[in-house]
Design a protein around this motif. Structure first.
Motif, PDB file in Angstrom:
ATOM      1  N   ASN A   1       0.860  -1.185   0.000  1.00  0.00           N
ATOM      2  CA  ASN A   1       0.000   0.000   0.000  1.00  0.00           C
ATOM      3  C   ASN A   1       0.896   1.234   0.000  1.00  0.00           C
ATOM      4  N   VAL A   2       0.806   2.024  -1.061  1.00  0.00           N
ATOM      5  CA  VAL A   2       1.705   3.169  -1.233  1.00  0.00           C
ATOM      6  C   VAL A   2       0.870   4.434  -1.364  1.00  0.00           C
ATOM      7  N   THR A   3       1.226   5.446  -0.586  1.00  0.00           N
ATOM      8  CA  THR A   3       0.492   6.712  -0.617  1.00  0.00           C
ATOM      9  C   THR A   3       1.376   7.874  -1.058  1.00  0.00           C
ATOM     10  N   PHE A   4       0.741   8.818  -1.738  1.00  0.00           N
ATOM     11  CA  PHE A   4       1.318  10.144  -1.983  1.00  0.00           C
ATOM     12  C   PHE A   4       0.742  11.030  -0.886  1.00  0.00           C
ATOM     13  N   ASP A   5       1.606  11.601  -0.036  1.00  0.00           N
ATOM     14  CA  ASP A   5       1.058  12.291   1.125  1.00  0.00           C
ATOM     15  C   ASP A   5       1.893  13.509   1.531  1.00  0.00           C
ATOM     16  N   PRO A   6       1.613  14.690   0.939  1.00  0.00           N
ATOM     17  CA  PRO A   6       2.331  15.907   1.339  1.00  0.00           C
ATOM     18  C   PRO A   6       1.797  16.512   2.634  1.00  0.00           C
ATOM     19  N   THR A   7       0.938  15.784   3.347  1.00  0.00           N
ATOM     20  CA  THR A   7       0.346  16.340   4.569  1.00  0.00           C
ATOM     21  C   THR A   7       1.014  15.804   5.840  1.00  0.00           C
ATOM     22  N   VAL A   8       2.069  14.987   5.710  1.00  0.00           N
ATOM     23  CA  VAL A   8       2.703  14.415   6.893  1.00  0.00           C
ATOM     24  C   VAL A   8       3.554  15.479   7.591  1.00  0.00           C
ATOM     25  N   PRO A   9       3.255  15.832   8.838  1.00  0.00           N
ATOM     26  CA  PRO A   9       4.042  16.873   9.524  1.00  0.00           C
ATOM     27  C   PRO A   9       5.514  16.471   9.657  1.00  0.00           C
ATOM     28  N   GLY A  10       6.387  17.356   9.215  1.00  0.00           N
ATOM     29  CA  GLY A  10       7.818  17.138   9.388  1.00  0.00           C
ATOM     30  C   GLY A  10       8.487  16.373   8.272  1.00  0.00           C
ATOM     31  N   GLU A  11       7.712  15.662   7.417  1.00  0.00           N
ATOM     32  CA  GLU A  11       8.369  14.952   6.315  1.00  0.00           C
ATOM     33  C   GLU A  11       8.875  15.984   5.309  1.00  0.00           C
ATOM     34  N   PHE A  12       9.909  15.620   4.553  1.00  0.00           N
ATOM     35  CA  PHE A  12      10.708  16.600   3.825  1.00  0.00           C
ATOM     36  C   PHE A  12       9.922  17.359   2.755  1.00  0.00           C
ATOM     37  N   ALA A  13       8.947  16.710   2.102  1.00  0.00           N
ATOM     38  CA  ALA A  13       8.250  17.348   0.983  1.00  0.00           C
ATOM     39  C   ALA A  13       6.778  17.545   1.299  1.00  0.00           C
ATOM     40  N   SER A  14       6.493  18.100   2.453  1.00  0.00           N
ATOM     41  CA  SER A  14       5.113  18.426   2.826  1.00  0.00           C
ATOM     42  C   SER A  14       4.787  19.864   2.430  1.00  0.00           C
ATOM     43  N   TYR A  15       3.522  20.083   2.072  1.00  0.00           N
ATOM     44  CA  TYR A  15       3.050  21.422   1.720  1.00  0.00           C
ATOM     45  C   TYR A  15       1.529  21.403   1.727  1.00  0.00           C
ATOM     46  N   ALA A  16       0.934  22.595   1.611  1.00  0.00           N
ATOM     47  CA  ALA A  16      -0.533  22.690   1.589  1.00  0.00           C
ATOM     48  C   ALA A  16      -1.081  22.783   0.181  1.00  0.00           C
ATOM     49  N   PHE A  17      -0.300  23.392  -0.747  1.00  0.00           N
ATOM     50  CA  PHE A  17      -0.717  23.548  -2.143  1.00  0.00           C
ATOM     51  C   PHE A  17       0.492  23.300  -3.035  1.00  0.00           C
ATOM     52  N   ASP A  18       0.261  22.698  -4.203  1.00  0.00           N
ATOM     53  CA  ASP A  18       1.354  22.629  -5.167  1.00  0.00           C
ATOM     54  C   ASP A  18       1.435  23.956  -5.923  1.00  0.00           C
ATOM     55  N   ASP A  19       2.327  24.057  -6.890  1.00  0.00           N
ATOM     56  CA  ASP A  19       2.568  25.342  -7.554  1.00  0.00           C
ATOM     57  C   ASP A  19       1.524  25.690  -8.606  1.00  0.00           C
ATOM     58  N   ALA A  20       0.518  24.826  -8.804  1.00  0.00           N
ATOM     59  CA  ALA A  20      -0.651  25.205  -9.611  1.00  0.00           C
ATOM     60  C   ALA A  20      -1.786  25.673  -8.722  1.00  0.00           C
ATOM     61  N   GLY A  21      -1.618  25.546  -7.405  1.00  0.00           N
ATOM     62  CA  GLY A  21      -2.678  25.904  -6.469  1.00  0.00           C
ATOM     63  C   GLY A  21      -3.572  24.740  -6.101  1.00  0.00           C
ATOM     64  N   THR A  22      -3.185  23.516  -6.471  1.00  0.00           N
ATOM     65  CA  THR A  22      -3.988  22.341  -6.133  1.00  0.00           C
ATOM     66  C   THR A  22      -3.794  21.997  -4.661  1.00  0.00           C
ATOM     67  N   PRO A  23      -4.873  21.834  -3.894  1.00  0.00           N
ATOM     68  CA  PRO A  23      -4.708  21.475  -2.473  1.00  0.00           C
ATOM     69  C   PRO A  23      -4.061  20.105  -2.320  1.00  0.00           C
ATOM     70  N   ALA A  24      -3.100  19.997  -1.410  1.00  0.00           N
ATOM     71  CA  ALA A  24      -2.404  18.724  -1.168  1.00  0.00           C
ATOM     72  C   ALA A  24      -3.297  17.782  -0.370  1.00  0.00           C
ATOM     73  N   THR A  25      -3.436  16.564  -0.862  1.00  0.00           N
ATOM     74  CA  THR A  25      -4.226  15.544  -0.164  1.00  0.00           C
ATOM     75  C   THR A  25      -3.488  14.214  -0.195  1.00  0.00           C
ATOM     76  N   ARG A  26      -3.812  13.373   0.779  1.00  0.00           N
ATOM     77  CA  ARG A  26      -3.248  12.022   0.826  1.00  0.00           C
ATOM     78  C   ARG A  26      -4.023  11.123  -0.122  1.00  0.00           C
ATOM     79  N   GLU A  27      -3.289  10.464  -1.029  1.00  0.00           N
ATOM     80  CA  GLU A  27      -3.937   9.613  -2.019  1.00  0.00           C
ATOM     81  C   GLU A  27      -3.193   8.286  -2.131  1.00  0.00           C
ATOM     82  N   TYR A  28      -3.945   7.206  -2.300  1.00  0.00           N
ATOM     83  CA  TYR A  28      -3.321   5.910  -2.566  1.00  0.00           C
ATOM     84  C   TYR A  28      -2.885   5.841  -4.027  1.00  0.00           C
ATOM     85  N   LEU A  29      -1.593   5.601  -4.243  1.00  0.00           N
ATOM     86  CA  LEU A  29      -1.099   5.312  -5.591  1.00  0.00           C
ATOM     87  C   LEU A  29      -1.292   3.833  -5.906  1.00  0.00           C
TER      88      LEU A  29
END
Length: 479
Positions: A289-317
């Motif tokens: 089970n693999v997730t894309f998750d920019p919402t993890v506090p403290g992990e290196f590549a966390s953010y609230a929005f990407d550079d297009a303005g898309t809200p960051a959400t946890r998603e199963y890849l």
């Protein structure tokens, strides 16, 4: 950030469908000590504005490092001309659905602010790390690196976006090289610059740092007299600090949709994954089970929005081994017509965003570490990436580790040097037979994921438990 970005946006007068301004200001401090002698102790700063323009269904880009309205106007005109010219040959017509309205703020977490440690405090610790690493006269090289980066990003657009994100990130790297005659071995603090986090000065806790440095030095000496890793097919146990590269190269890169579409073939390569595979391809075992998750506090590549303005959400890849979605921005999703994620990212103000990894994590299972090792009659346990080689399609790979242990009758026994393994991506992940529980999860990352023309080195994070794979080809340095 004192420059009035919104005022500059309001002053632009172009017949464009949409305009966005992204201002980036980044200060990086690098301190590096080798064998107790300072090698680098400096600070660099970069700042500027990227202008994006949508015209005739195409995006154009222009950037400037001069924070003044006239320079931004010239950059905007350049971006407009680029977009209108490109529209003659566009392969897909974009619209405002690829630039949603985004409003919000993000501040990366930390416990201790920058002011908690002085320059002298950090340099003094790096000297102590070198002293601690040198546990023997056979340690012929010691290194200690600390890099602290402060980044601010503001994004405004003509359809009402207004996003501010502030990051404080810390990267450290401590390593020892040991030599005895012709035998040379290197051991590091969980692999090259793998310890990188959104964090504060708590990363430099002296007790924790020096304990790790002592282990690194002792294991470098231990490797000098270790047995060579055997050449065989066996059960392979990978620690989280090697799983980070396994995830990065054999899951992250092949799932980048722009790569699948062929955009990156000229430089970073392509992918064995086809668009028709999403929703159908059995990528790995049901434990995977693999997730894309920019919402993890403290992990290196966390953010609230990407550079297009898309809200960051946890998603199963990948869920229970089945490939569900790719690493594709709103632009790539529109072109490929497959589900993606909020991963449109640029490395700085002078680069256009492209599809990138952020935090790609392997979710934990239920097995305890001792139970996993106890269930293996013969196998090899490997830690910390040392080398990597993978083909342009991110399919066949060969990875080397710094340190390994033989597993015999359910116990970790002899230390092994020069451990390597090879595999083919789907075959390898389908051989995943045990996955560690949450107590085995460790979080690492890399500040140097390279991609794009011109090149963009960007930050990525990877968290993983300990994993067991069956029937894997392993070999030593002589193979």
């Amino acid at each position: 950030m004192h420059f009035d970005l919104q005022k500059s946006l309001n002053a632009l007068d172009l017949p464009a469908d949409w305009i966005g301004l992204r201002q980036v200001s980044e200060t990086a401090t690098t301190r590096y000590v080798r064998d107790g002698k300072p090698q680098a102790n400096g600070r660099s700063k970069t700042q500027g504005v990227m202008v994006e323009v949508l015209a005739n269904g195409q995006f154009g880009y222009g950037a400037t490092n001069r924070l003044e309205p006239e320079s931004i106007r010239l950059a905007a005109e350049m971006a407009y001309q680029q977009a209108t010219t490109a529209s003659q040959w566009g392969i897909h017509k974009f619209n405002l659905a690829q630039r949603p309205v985004a409003v919000g703020q993000y501040y990366s977490p930390f416990l201790k602010p920058l002011s908690a440690l002085s320059v002298q405090d950090i340099n003094s610790l790096l000297f102590k790390v070198c002293e601690t690493l040198k546990v023997s006269d056979k340690i012929v090289k010691t290194t200690a690196l600390a890099q602290i980066t402060e980044t601010e990003v503001q994004f405004v657009s003509t359809n009402g976006s207004d996003v501010y994100q502030q990051f404080l990130v810390v990267t450290t790297d401590y390593a020892a090289t040991a030599q005895d005659g012709h035998v040379i071995q290197k051991r590091s603090d969980n692999g090259m610059v793998a310890r990188c986090y959104q964090a504060g000065m708590e990363v430099f806790d002296e007790h924790s740092v020096l304990n790790r440095a002592l282990r690194v030095g002792e294991q470098a000496i231990e490797l000098l007299s270790a047995e060579e890793c055997p050449t065989t097919t066996t059960t392979l146990v990978l620690a989280p600090d090697q799983m980070l590269l396994q995830i990065h190269e054999s899951i992250g890169h092949p799932l980048e949709i722009d790569r699948i579409l062929g955009d990156e073939r000229n430089y970073a390569g392509s992918s064995f994954v086809k668009l028709s595979d999403f929703g159908h391809l059995v990528y790995g075992s049901p434990l995977m089970n693999v997730t894309f998750d920019p919402t993890v506090p403290g992990e290196f590549a966390s953010y609230a929005f990407d550079d297009a303005g898309t809200p960051a959400t946890r998603e199963y890849l990948i869920k229970e081994g089945l490939l569900l979605r790719g690493l594709g921005s709103l632009e790539s999703q529109a072109r490929a017509k497959v589900p993606g994620v909020a991963n449109f990212r640029a490395s700085s103000w002078n680069r256009a965003p492209i599809d990138r990894m952020a935090n790609i994590n392997l979710e934990p299972g239920t097995a305890a570490f001792d139970d996993m090792i106890g269930s293996i009659e013969h196998g090899i346990y490997m830690e910390s990436n040392r080398s990597w080689s993978i083909d342009d399609y991110r399919n066949k790979f060969q990875f080397g580790c710094e340190y390994a242990k033989l597993i015999e009758n359910g116990k970790l026994t002899n230390t092994l040097k020069n451990p390597n393994y090879r595999g083919v991506t789907n075959q390898f992940w389908r051989s995943l037979c045990q996955i560690g529980n949450a107590s085995t999860v460790e979080v690492y990352g890399s500040p140097y994921c390279g991609k794009g023309e011109p090149n963009q080195a960007i930050r990525v994070g990877h968290a993983s438990p300990v994993c067991v794979f069956k029937d894997i080809e392993v070999f030593g340095g002589a193979a």
